[in-house]
Enzyme design. Structure first.
Site, short mmCIF file in Angstrom:
data_model
loop_
_atom_site.label_atom_id
_atom_site.label_comp_id
_atom_site.label_asym_id
_atom_site.label_seq_id
_atom_site.Cartn_x
_atom_site.Cartn_y
_atom_site.Cartn_z
N PHE A 101 75.53 22.92 -31.10
CA PHE A 101 76.22 23.27 -32.24
C PHE A 101 76.87 22.05 -32.92
O PHE A 101 77.39 22.17 -34.07
CB PHE A 101 77.71 24.17 -31.45
CG PHE A 101 78.78 23.21 -30.79
CD1 PHE A 101 79.76 22.53 -31.63
CD2 PHE A 101 78.46 23.25 -29.30
CE1 PHE A 101 80.52 21.79 -30.74
CE2 PHE A 101 79.24 22.24 -28.72
CZ PHE A 101 80.33 21.61 -29.35
N LYS A 143 65.81 27.62 -33.16
CA LYS A 143 66.60 28.39 -32.52
C LYS A 143 67.93 27.65 -32.56
O LYS A 143 68.27 26.73 -31.49
CB LYS A 143 66.51 28.90 -31.03
CG LYS A 143 67.27 29.98 -30.66
CD LYS A 143 67.94 30.04 -29.30
CE LYS A 143 68.92 29.09 -29.06
NZ LYS A 143 70.34 29.52 -29.48
N GLU A 153 74.33 29.53 -31.59
CA GLU A 153 74.69 30.77 -32.27
C GLU A 153 76.34 30.60 -32.61
O GLU A 153 76.61 31.38 -33.11
CB GLU A 153 74.43 31.72 -31.18
CG GLU A 153 75.52 31.64 -29.81
CD GLU A 153 74.68 30.78 -29.01
OE1 GLU A 153 74.91 31.02 -27.70
OE2 GLU A 153 73.62 30.03 -29.36
N ARG A 154 76.82 29.33 -32.42
CA ARG A 154 78.40 29.21 -32.44
C ARG A 154 78.45 28.69 -34.14
O ARG A 154 79.48 29.07 -34.87
CB ARG A 154 78.68 27.96 -31.80
CG ARG A 154 78.79 28.45 -30.44
CD ARG A 154 79.42 26.94 -29.62
NE ARG A 154 79.14 27.12 -28.25
CZ ARG A 154 79.68 26.21 -27.39
NH1 ARG A 154 80.18 25.09 -27.56
NH2 ARG A 154 79.35 26.42 -25.89
N SER A 208 73.37 20.39 -23.31
CA SER A 208 74.01 19.54 -22.16
C SER A 208 72.93 19.29 -21.20
O SER A 208 71.79 19.73 -21.10
CB SER A 208 75.05 20.65 -21.37
OG SER A 208 74.08 21.62 -20.97
N CYS A 222 77.26 13.77 -29.07
CA CYS A 222 76.70 12.79 -27.69
C CYS A 222 76.66 11.38 -27.87
O CYS A 222 76.46 10.78 -27.02
CB CYS A 222 75.34 13.55 -27.67
SG CYS A 222 74.02 13.05 -28.89
N GLU A 242 81.33 14.67 -18.94
CA GLU A 242 81.29 14.64 -20.18
C GLU A 242 82.47 15.58 -20.76
O GLU A 242 82.41 16.92 -20.54
CB GLU A 242 80.03 14.92 -21.02
CG GLU A 242 79.98 15.02 -22.46
CD GLU A 242 78.64 15.17 -23.16
OE1 GLU A 242 78.38 14.47 -24.28
OE2 GLU A 242 77.69 15.82 -22.64
#
Length: 498
Positions: free
Chosen positions: A148, A172, A175-176, A225, A280, A382
Site C-alpha cells: 500500500f 495484484k 486492496e487498501r 512485510s 521501507c 518495524e
C-alpha cells in the site's frame, strides 16, 4: 459507494462476492469498495495474457520502447490527477504522492532504452568456424504483488521492466489503495500496449496464493512485510517459479561526532516522518556516536520535530498526512506504548493526536523515543509510522555492529565529514543499500534496489540491469555452419581438452 473493479483484457470487470473497504485516511470515512477476486478470475487474466504475450514478445524492442515512451508522456500529462487519487486513498501529501509517481516514472524512462539493454553477447571464432552468442528472452507471464505504501512507484518498478522485456504482466496491488494501479493500466493501454498485456486483479491472501500456485505464471515479484515475503518466496519456489520478495526494514542513521547536525536534523525530519514513516526506506532509528553527540543531536531534534505540521493529504503546508487505515494507526500507537513499557523515554508523544475538523482521521503526531536498546522489541521490529528512535552507540565499532546484526538489512546511512570513517563503514556494514550523508539511499533507476537478510528473499534485485535479469532468461547458442570438412578438421574442441 464508488466501486473499484478489476482491469482485465483492456476493460474493467466486476467480479466476486467479497469486497474490501477503501478508506479516506484524512476523514476516517469509507470512500470506496474494491472487489476481491479468486482463482477463477486469475484464470481469466492468465488466458488473456497467454493470447497476447507471444505477439508482444515477437514485436521488435524498438516498437516496444515506443509504447514505453508514450506511457511516459501520459504519466507526465496526468501527474496531478494521479497524485490526488493516490493521496485520497493512501493519505500521503500531494508532494509525496508526486514523488511516488516520479520514482516509478524513472524506471519507465530506463525501460524506454530496452533495445540497448537487451543486447546480448557475441564471440566470433570460439572454435574453427564456430560462433557463440547469447540472447535474453522473456519468461512469458509475470506477476507483481505490491504494497500500500507506494501504489504507483512499485508497480511501475515491476511491470515497466517486465513488459518492456516482452512479458505480459498481472498486477495484484494492495486492496487498501488500489485505484492508482488501475489508472496506470488504463494509461498503459492508451499508450499502445495490446489488450491483456497489463492487467490488474484485486484480492487478498486467496488471490496471492492463486498467483503463487498458477502453473502459467513464470515469475513473481513481491514487496511487503518480511514474514509474508518469506512465505511468498517459499511457496513460489516450491512451485518452480522465479521469485524476488522484498521485505521489511529497520534502517539506521549513524551520526558521527563530526557530522553537520543541522543538516542531519533536516534530513531526519524528512526521512523519519515523511509519508508518515510508511516507507521501507524510512530512517526510523538514529544512532549518535558518543554521549556528547547524542545530547547535542537531541537538543536540536526536539524543536525541529515539534515544528512539523501534520495535515490532511491535500494541505500544501503539511509535512505529512495520516496513516493508511485505523488498524495501522492503532498498531503504530501500540508500538509506542510497547517502547515506553520497555524503558524507552518518550520525549515527544504522538499518541492521541487529532486534527481539528478531521477528528476521525488516522493521524499520529511525530514521536521521538530516546534510550532505546537493541534488546527492546520495539527496536527489533518495524514500526512503519512517524516514530524516530534514538539508540546511543559508544563508539564507531558499536555503530557498525548495530545495523549489521539487526534482522533487517534494507538501508543504512552514515553522516560524517570523515572520508575514512565513511569508507570503512560502507565496506563493513552488513546492509544492502548504504547512504553517505544521504538519508534515504534508494538507487537511481539504472542501478538496482534490494536489501539483505530478512529484507530481501531471492538472488536478483528490482529494476535496472538486475530487473532485466529477473524478467528474462538467458539463452546461449553455439553454432557452426559446415564447410564440407568431413574429416573433422573443423570440429569443435572444448578449450580444456587442448
Amino acid at each position: 459507494m464508488r466501486q473499484i473493479e478489476h482491469f482485465l483484457a483492456g476493460g474493467s470487470t466486476a467480479y466476486g462476492k467479497r469486497s474490501h473497504q477503501v478508506w479516506n485516511p484524512s476523514t476516517g470515512e469509507v470512500q470506496a469498495e474494491v472487489g476481491l477476486g479468486d482463482a477463477a478470475l486469475l484464470d481469466q487474466a492468465v488466458a488473456a495474457a497467454k493470447k497476447v504475450q507471444p505477439a508482444w514478445a515477437a514485436t521488435n524492442p524498438q516498437k516496444r520502447a515506443r509504447v514505453m515512451f508514450k506511457f511516459k508522456e501520459l504519466i507526465e500529462a496526468n501527474m496531478q490527477e494521479l497524485a490526488e487519487l493516490l493521496s485520497s486513498e493512501h493519505g500521503k501529501v500531494i508532494d509525496d504522492a508526486k514523488g511516488d509517481v516520479q520514482r516509478g516514472l524513472e524506471v519507465i524512462e530506463y525501460a524506454c532504452g530496452i533495445p540497448q539493454v537487451l543486447k546480448g553477447e557475441y564471440t566470433h571464432g570460439a572454435g574453427p568456424g564456430i560462433d557463440v552468442y547469447s540472447v535474453r528472452q522473456p519468461l512469458g507471464i509475470g506477476a507483481g504483488i505490491t504494497p500500500f505504501n507506494f501504489p504507483a512507484m512499485i508497480p511501475m518498478w515491476m511491470f515497466g521492466m517486465a513488459c518492456a522485456a516482452g512479458n505480459a504482466f498481472i498486477l495484484k496491488p494492495s486492496e487498501r489503495d488500489p485505484s492508482v494501479p488501475v489508472r496506470l493500466a488504463e494509461l498503459f493501454l492508451e499508450a499502445g500496449a495490446p489488450e491483456g498485456l497489463l492487467q490488474v486483479v484485486h484480492g487478498d491472501k486467496e488471490m496471492v496464493d492463486a498467483i503463487l500456485d498458477h502453473r502459467d505464471i513464470a515469475a513473481v515479484s513481491f514487496v511487503g512485510s518480511s514474514d509474508i515475503a518469506h512465505y511468498v518466496y517459499k511457496r513460489g519456489v516450491e512451485n518452480g517459479k522465479r521469485i524476488q520478495a522484498m521485505g521489511g526494514a529497520k534502517n539506521h542513521g549513524i551520526v558521527m561526532p563530526d557530522a553537520d547536525l543541522d543538516q542531519v536534523v533536516n534530513d531526519l525530519a524528512g526521512a523519519a516522518f515523511g509519508s508518515a514513516g510508511e516507507r521501507c526506506m524510512a530512517l526510523p532509528v538514529v544512532v549518535p556516536v558518543g554521549e556528547d553527540t547524542a545530547e547535542r543531536l537531541k537538543e536540536k531534534l526536539i524543536p525541529a520535530i515539534n515544528a512539523l505540521r501534520v495535515g490532511v493529504s491535500n494541505d500544501p503546508e503539511a509535512h505529512y498526512g495520516p496513516v493508511v487505515t485505523p488498524e495501522h494507526k492503532a498498531r503504530v500507537e501500540q508500538w509506542i506504548t510497547t517502547a515506553e513499557k520497555e524503558g524507552g523515554e518518550i520525549v515527544i508523544d504522538g499518541r492521541g493526536f487529532t486534527l481539528q475538523g478531521h477528528e476521525k482521521g488516522f493521524f499520529i503526531g511525530p514521536t521521538l523515543i530516546d534510550h532505546v536498546t537493541p534488546q527492546m522489541k520495539s527496536y527489533q521490529e518495524e514500526i512503519f509510522g512517524p516514530v524516530l528512535q534514538i539508540v546511543r552507540a559508544k563508539d564507531f565499532e558499536d555503530a557498525v555492529r548495530l545495523p549489521s546484526e539487526h534482522q533487517y538489512g534494507n538501508g543504512v546511512a552514515i553522516f560524517t565529514r570523515n572520508g575514512h570513517a565513511a569508507r570503512e563503514f560502507t565496506a563493513r556494514v552488513n546492509v544492502g543499500m548504504v547512504g553517505v550523508n544521504v538519508p534515504i539511499p534508494v538507487p537511481v533507476s539504472y542501478h538496482s534496489f534490494g536489501g539483505w537478510k530478512r529484507s530481501g528473499f531471492g538472488d536478483i534485485d528490482q529494476y535496472g540491469t538486475e530487473g532485466l535479469k529477473f524478467w528474462t532468461k538467458l539463452k546461449k547458442v553455439t553454432q557452426r555452419w559446415p564447410d564440407g570438412g568431413g574429416d573433422g578438421s573443423n570440429a569443435f574442441v572444448i578449450p580444456t581438452m587442448g
